[in-house]
Design a protein around this motif. Structure first.
Motif, PDB file in Angstrom:
ATOM      1  N   LEU A  95      -6.766  13.876   4.839  1.00  0.00           N
ATOM      2  CA  LEU A  95      -8.138  13.442   4.577  1.00  0.00           C
ATOM      3  C   LEU A  95      -8.717  14.121   3.331  1.00  0.00           C
ATOM      4  CD1 LEU A  95      -9.790  13.226   8.119  1.00  0.00           C
ATOM      5  CD2 LEU A  95      -9.499  11.364   6.502  1.00  0.00           C
ATOM      6  N   ARG A  96      -9.081  15.398   3.475  1.00  0.00           N
ATOM      7  CA  ARG A  96      -9.845  16.063   2.421  1.00  0.00           C
ATOM      8  C   ARG A  96      -9.056  16.238   1.131  1.00  0.00           C
ATOM      9  NH1 ARG A  96     -13.027  20.741   5.970  1.00  0.00           N
ATOM     10  NH2 ARG A  96     -14.097  19.271   7.368  1.00  0.00           N
ATOM     11  N   ASP A  97      -7.788  16.563   1.244  1.00  0.00           N
ATOM     12  CA  ASP A  97      -6.962  16.783   0.055  1.00  0.00           C
ATOM     13  C   ASP A  97      -5.846  15.737  -0.041  1.00  0.00           C
ATOM     14  OD1 ASP A  97      -8.446  19.062  -0.528  1.00  0.00           O
ATOM     15  OD2 ASP A  97      -7.118  20.377   0.611  1.00  0.00           O
ATOM     16  N   LEU A 119       0.844  -2.186  -0.633  1.00  0.00           N
ATOM     17  CA  LEU A 119      -0.008  -1.113  -0.120  1.00  0.00           C
ATOM     18  C   LEU A 119       0.781   0.150   0.176  1.00  0.00           C
ATOM     19  CD1 LEU A 119      -3.009  -0.667   0.732  1.00  0.00           C
ATOM     20  CD2 LEU A 119      -2.286  -1.169   3.065  1.00  0.00           C
ATOM     21  N   PHE A 120       2.057   0.012   0.561  1.00  0.00           N
ATOM     22  CA  PHE A 120       2.845   1.176   0.966  1.00  0.00           C
ATOM     23  C   PHE A 120       3.627   1.796  -0.186  1.00  0.00           C
ATOM     24  CE2 PHE A 120       2.780  -1.881   4.597  1.00  0.00           C
ATOM     25  CZ  PHE A 120       1.751  -1.248   5.278  1.00  0.00           C
ATOM     26  N   SER A 121       3.427   1.280  -1.395  1.00  0.00           N
ATOM     27  CA  SER A 121       4.150   1.841  -2.542  1.00  0.00           C
ATOM     28  C   SER A 121       3.221   2.109  -3.722  1.00  0.00           C
ATOM     29  CB  SER A 121       5.282   0.893  -2.968  1.00  0.00           C
ATOM     30  OG  SER A 121       4.778  -0.390  -3.265  1.00  0.00           O
ATOM     31  N   ASP A 123      -0.465   4.476  -4.912  1.00  0.00           N
ATOM     32  CA  ASP A 123      -1.264   5.640  -4.525  1.00  0.00           C
ATOM     33  C   ASP A 123      -2.507   5.713  -5.388  1.00  0.00           C
ATOM     34  OD1 ASP A 123      -0.215   6.452  -6.952  1.00  0.00           O
ATOM     35  OD2 ASP A 123       1.195   7.876  -6.097  1.00  0.00           O
ATOM     36  N   GLY A 124      -3.337   6.732  -5.128  1.00  0.00           N
ATOM     37  CA  GLY A 124      -4.535   6.956  -5.933  1.00  0.00           C
ATOM     38  C   GLY A 124      -5.498   5.785  -5.907  1.00  0.00           C
ATOM     39  N   ASP A 125      -6.153   5.548  -7.041  1.00  0.00           N
ATOM     40  CA  ASP A 125      -7.145   4.473  -7.136  1.00  0.00           C
ATOM     41  C   ASP A 125      -6.519   3.103  -6.927  1.00  0.00           C
ATOM     42  OD1 ASP A 125      -9.211   6.246  -7.602  1.00  0.00           O
ATOM     43  OD2 ASP A 125      -9.016   6.159  -9.789  1.00  0.00           O
ATOM     44  N   HIS A 126      -5.263   2.964  -7.367  1.00  0.00           N
ATOM     45  CA  HIS A 126      -4.553   1.694  -7.181  1.00  0.00           C
ATOM     46  C   HIS A 126      -4.457   1.354  -5.691  1.00  0.00           C
ATOM     47  CE1 HIS A 126      -0.840  -0.856  -8.596  1.00  0.00           C
ATOM     48  NE2 HIS A 126      -1.767  -1.575  -8.003  1.00  0.00           N
ATOM     49  N   HIS A 127      -4.068   2.335  -4.902  1.00  0.00           N
ATOM     50  CA  HIS A 127      -3.961   2.146  -3.457  1.00  0.00           C
ATOM     51  C   HIS A 127      -5.331   1.851  -2.844  1.00  0.00           C
ATOM     52  CE1 HIS A 127      -2.369   2.848   0.624  1.00  0.00           C
ATOM     53  NE2 HIS A 127      -3.522   3.446   0.856  1.00  0.00           N
ATOM     54  N   ARG A 128      -6.347   2.582  -3.255  1.00  0.00           N
ATOM     55  CA  ARG A 128      -7.690   2.388  -2.694  1.00  0.00           C
ATOM     56  C   ARG A 128      -8.230   0.995  -3.000  1.00  0.00           C
ATOM     57  NH1 ARG A 128      -7.947   8.111  -3.343  1.00  0.00           N
ATOM     58  NH2 ARG A 128      -8.209   7.989  -5.588  1.00  0.00           N
ATOM     59  N   ARG A 129      -7.928   0.476  -4.188  1.00  0.00           N
ATOM     60  CA  ARG A 129      -8.402  -0.862  -4.549  1.00  0.00           C
ATOM     61  C   ARG A 129      -7.743  -1.923  -3.661  1.00  0.00           C
ATOM     62  NH1 ARG A 129      -6.840  -4.685  -8.500  1.00  0.00           N
ATOM     63  NH2 ARG A 129      -5.156  -3.314  -9.175  1.00  0.00           N
ATOM     64  N   GLN A 130      -6.445  -1.768  -3.419  1.00  0.00           N
ATOM     65  CA  GLN A 130      -5.759  -2.712  -2.532  1.00  0.00           C
ATOM     66  C   GLN A 130      -6.323  -2.642  -1.117  1.00  0.00           C
ATOM     67  OE1 GLN A 130      -1.519  -2.450  -2.535  1.00  0.00           O
ATOM     68  NE2 GLN A 130      -1.297  -2.979  -4.684  1.00  0.00           N
ATOM     69  N   ARG A 131      -6.504  -1.422  -0.633  1.00  0.00           N
ATOM     70  CA  ARG A 131      -6.975  -1.255   0.744  1.00  0.00           C
ATOM     71  C   ARG A 131      -8.390  -1.797   0.923  1.00  0.00           C
ATOM     72  NH1 ARG A 131      -4.505   2.180   4.661  1.00  0.00           N
ATOM     73  NH2 ARG A 131      -5.834   2.286   6.512  1.00  0.00           N
ATOM     74  N   LYS A 132      -9.223  -1.662  -0.093  1.00  0.00           N
ATOM     75  CA  LYS A 132     -10.593  -2.165  -0.021  1.00  0.00           C
ATOM     76  C   LYS A 132     -10.602  -3.669   0.240  1.00  0.00           C
ATOM     77  CE  LYS A 132     -14.840  -2.597  -2.756  1.00  0.00           C
ATOM     78  NZ  LYS A 132     -15.482  -2.310  -4.080  1.00  0.00           N
ATOM     79  N   LEU A 133      -9.701  -4.396  -0.417  1.00  0.00           N
ATOM     80  CA  LEU A 133      -9.640  -5.844  -0.216  1.00  0.00           C
ATOM     81  C   LEU A 133      -8.985  -6.200   1.110  1.00  0.00           C
ATOM     82  CD1 LEU A 133     -10.311  -8.526  -1.715  1.00  0.00           C
ATOM     83  CD2 LEU A 133      -7.931  -8.578  -2.429  1.00  0.00           C
ATOM     84  N   LEU A 134      -8.020  -5.379   1.533  1.00  0.00           N
ATOM     85  CA  LEU A 134      -7.263  -5.708   2.749  1.00  0.00           C
ATOM     86  C   LEU A 134      -7.969  -5.306   4.041  1.00  0.00           C
ATOM     87  CD1 LEU A 134      -3.733  -4.636   1.489  1.00  0.00           C
ATOM     88  CD2 LEU A 134      -4.348  -6.926   2.238  1.00  0.00           C
ATOM     89  N   ARG A 494      -4.391   6.650   4.049  1.00  0.00           N
ATOM     90  CA  ARG A 494      -3.077   6.045   4.261  1.00  0.00           C
ATOM     91  C   ARG A 494      -2.807   5.814   5.743  1.00  0.00           C
ATOM     92  NH1 ARG A 494      -0.682   5.795  -0.749  1.00  0.00           N
ATOM     93  NH2 ARG A 494       0.963   4.568   0.209  1.00  0.00           N
ATOM     94  N   ALA A 495      -3.877   5.749   6.543  1.00  0.00           N
ATOM     95  CA  ALA A 495      -3.708   5.398   7.957  1.00  0.00           C
ATOM     96  C   ALA A 495      -3.141   3.991   8.061  1.00  0.00           C
ATOM     97  CB  ALA A 495      -5.052   5.469   8.674  1.00  0.00           C
ATOM     98  N   CYS A 496      -2.451   3.710   9.159  1.00  0.00           N
ATOM     99  CA  CYS A 496      -1.872   2.382   9.372  1.00  0.00           C
ATOM    100  C   CYS A 496      -2.981   1.342   9.400  1.00  0.00           C
ATOM    101  CB  CYS A 496      -1.090   2.365  10.688  1.00  0.00           C
ATOM    102  SG  CYS A 496      -0.460   0.725  11.127  1.00  0.00           S
ATOM    103  N   ILE A 497      -3.015   0.482   8.396  1.00  0.00           N
ATOM    104  CA  ILE A 497      -4.088  -0.498   8.283  1.00  0.00           C
ATOM    105  C   ILE A 497      -3.990  -1.567   9.375  1.00  0.00           C
ATOM    106  CG2 ILE A 497      -2.860  -2.077   6.728  1.00  0.00           C
ATOM    107  CD1 ILE A 497      -5.513  -2.370   5.170  1.00  0.00           C
ATOM    108  N   GLY A 498      -2.802  -1.750   9.934  1.00  0.00           N
ATOM    109  CA  GLY A 498      -2.596  -2.816  10.915  1.00  0.00           C
ATOM    110  C   GLY A 498      -2.543  -2.341  12.353  1.00  0.00           C
ATOM    111  N   PHE A 499      -3.154  -1.188  12.671  1.00  0.00           N
ATOM    112  CA  PHE A 499      -2.989  -0.672  14.031  1.00  0.00           C
ATOM    113  C   PHE A 499      -3.671  -1.562  15.066  1.00  0.00           C
ATOM    114  CE2 PHE A 499      -7.081   1.336  13.165  1.00  0.00           C
ATOM    115  CZ  PHE A 499      -7.691   1.435  14.399  1.00  0.00           C
TER     116      PHE A 499
END
Length: 554
Positions: A95-97, A119-121, A123-134, A494-499
């Motif tokens: 979380l924090r770091d 999403l699983f490959s 990181d950083g802002d790239h990953h956050r942008r994908q997750r925001k839409l998903l 990076r929590a499982c988005i599909g839980f």
């Protein structure tokens, strides 16, 4: 002449450099040396072989029960590794770091080469942008829309099993094989609006075969790991230029590694199928066929929802086509074995505890009767207390993925919930984690920590989730998991988005199976193997995944 005499010195310098790289961990001191941990069994492999072998469970129990929640392991060639299940330390790691403790580079490179920039490959802002839409795609509202699709698939599963029982000389069924087929079909129908397997009969499908063969084939890549590490720049270029990634894969047949060539065939099958499904969806949305367009717009599958959301997103949030296509193979890979093996584990436990099975069946039958004999609605299904307790307790005690690796990108201080005794008897409340250190997020150990879950933490007791709920020590621990005070689905960015998707799959399939069949073990000698995703086998099947179950039609 001078150049010729310099060659031996250059070779010597290279050899010395390589030797130093491999031996410096044995020579230099590290702040992690103060943390107690087990002795290394092998100079080259350290403790890594012990946590990686098929029967690693006793060693994982040793780490959980006999050490503090921060354990120093010995990695490859003497590198220090941390096994972490302290809640405060985990909160910092995931979380924090989380930008400090990222996924290991080798894992990210492999997934980028195999699936593209999903999403699983990333990181950083790239990953956050994908997750925001998903994120909205996996909302509870969409899960409600998917429930009828899941039930329709579960009904076909039940009919397929009945058809097998009719034509078989026994009532024995390999439930693991059926769960694998069902999980893929659920992802296909619910994720992409595409059917891979009718389930009513045996049918060969190239995509299904590629998914099934992916993990065992990737395990054979160990011999060519050096090549994969050399591919780091290729992977990054491939993110920006997708055609380059395809050119790289076309070059693989010329590389003398059979495992790479086999992997290329599997990856091409996954990629080609994903592209074809995406092409059909996009044509339906932007093409001139109004009937097809209405069908996709009214569709309940996640890919249709994602495409519509992407078209409506702002320019800075919109994902390129290549990233949307990459999500398809990524989600299939991430969700098939974890869900199917998770359901198989519950079936195994229900067979071992027939009284639990009967109580659960009664709860499901009563809920169906109250609904006029029809399928249980989403809101009622997820609230069935005993079904929910069984799912939670199984995912607590037997997480399909027992640990995940992270790598410190820079020096960082890792704090602890409670003081940790060092090898010299002093106490510390934090430790400096040097850059490059591998940190294992010990899901298995955190979920079984007796200091948090009580002395019965290693017992399968669904009742612990009923009544007043879990002990206060669990909520006080502030475990950073995204699901039910557990680390099973991780937490943070990076929590499982599909839980929620996975939970719905499990509950729909179990409710339908138990309404139709009584389950018992055909082979009592079921062994669960430690792997990337834990899987069952028998002494008859050896290491081959299998779980024979007797299914008696009610």
């Amino acid at each position: 002449m001078l150049e010729t005499t310099l060659i031996p010195w250059a070779v010597l310098a290279l050899v010395v450099s390589l030797l130093w790289k491999r031996t410096k961990a044995f020579i230099l001191k590290s702040p992690l040396d103060r943390i107690p941990g087990p002795k290394s069994q092998c100079l080259a492999k350290g403790n890594i072989a012990q946590i990686s072998e098929r029967n690693a469970w006793s060693f994982l129990d040793h780490l959980t029960d006999d050490y503090q929640p921060i354990v120093k392991l010995n990695g490859l060639f003497g590198k220090r590794v941390l096994w972490v299940f302290d809640p405060k330390a985990l909160t910092h790691v995931i979380l924090r770091d989380q930008d400090v403790y990222e996924e290991r580079a080798s894992s990210m490179i492999f997934r980028r080469l195999a699936f593209g920039p999903g999403l699983f490959s990333t990181d950083g802002d790239h990953h956050r942008r994908q997750r925001k839409l998903l994120n909205p795609v996996f909302s509870i509202a969409h899960m409600r829309h998917l429930t009828p699709i899941f039930y329709e698939t579960a009904h076909r599963l039940a009919e397929g099993v009945k058809n097998q029982l009719k034509t078989s000389q026994s009532n024995e069924v390999d439930i693991l094989a059926w769960m694998g087929r069902t999980a893929l079909e659920l992802i296909g129908r619910g994720g992409f609006g595409h059917s891979f397997d009718p389930l009513l009969e045996s049918k060969s499908d190239a995509y299904a075969d590629a998914v099934k063969d992916f993990v065992p084939t990737s395990a054979r890549l160990n011999a060519s790991s050096v090549l994969m590490l050399m591919s780091r720049p290729f992977a990054k270029v491939g993110d920006r230029y997708p055609a380059f990634r395809r050119v790289l894969r076309h070059a693989i047949p010329w590389i003398p590694f059979p495992a790479l060539q086999d992997m290329k065939k599997l990856v091409d099958t996954l990629d080609d199928t994903s592209r074809e499904i995406y092409k059909q969806k996009k044509l339906a949305l932007v093409g001139g066929n109004e009937e097809l367009k209405i069908g996709v717009e009214e569709g309940r599958d996640l890919m249709g929802v994602l495409l519509r959301a992407n078209m409506e997103a702002s320019e800075e949030d919109r994902l390129p086509e290549e990233e949307i296509i990459a999500q398809m193979s990524s989600f299939t890979f991430a969700g098939t074995d974890t869900t199917s093996n998770g359901i198989a584990r519950i079936v195994h436990l229900l067979c071992l505890h027939p009284e639990v099975q009967e109580r659960l069946r009664k709860e499901i039958v009563e809920a169906r009767s109250a609904n006029g004999g029809h399928d249980i609605s989403y809101d009622e299904l997820v609230e069935l207390p005993y079904l929910d307790a069984i799912c939670r307790e199984t995912l607590r005690l037997y997480p399909p993925v027992p640990f995940m690796g992270r790598e410190a990108k820079k020096d960082s201080v890792l704090p602890f919930s409670q003081p940790v005794s060092t090898v010299d008897g002093s106490a510390i409340t934090s430790v400096l984690v040097p850059k490059g250190t591998t940190v294992f997020v010990a899901i298995y150990s955190c979920n079984r920590n007796k200091a948090i879950w009580g002395d019965d933490a290693t017992e399968w007791k669904p009742e612990r989730w009923l009544g007043d709920g879990v002990p206060k020590s669990v909520t006080d621990a502030k475990i950073p998991g995204v699901y039910s005070n557990l680390m099973t689905f991780l937490g943070g960015g990076r929590a499982c988005i599909g839980f929620k998707f996975s939970q719905l799959e499990m509950k729909v399939v179990l409710s339908d199976l138990l309404s139709s069949f009584r389950l018992s073990l055909a082979d009592g000698d079921i062994v669960w193997n430690r792997a990337g995703v834990s899987y069952p086998s028998t002494h008859r099947s050896g290491a081959k995944p299998s779980m024979p179950v007797k299914m008696e039609l009610l």
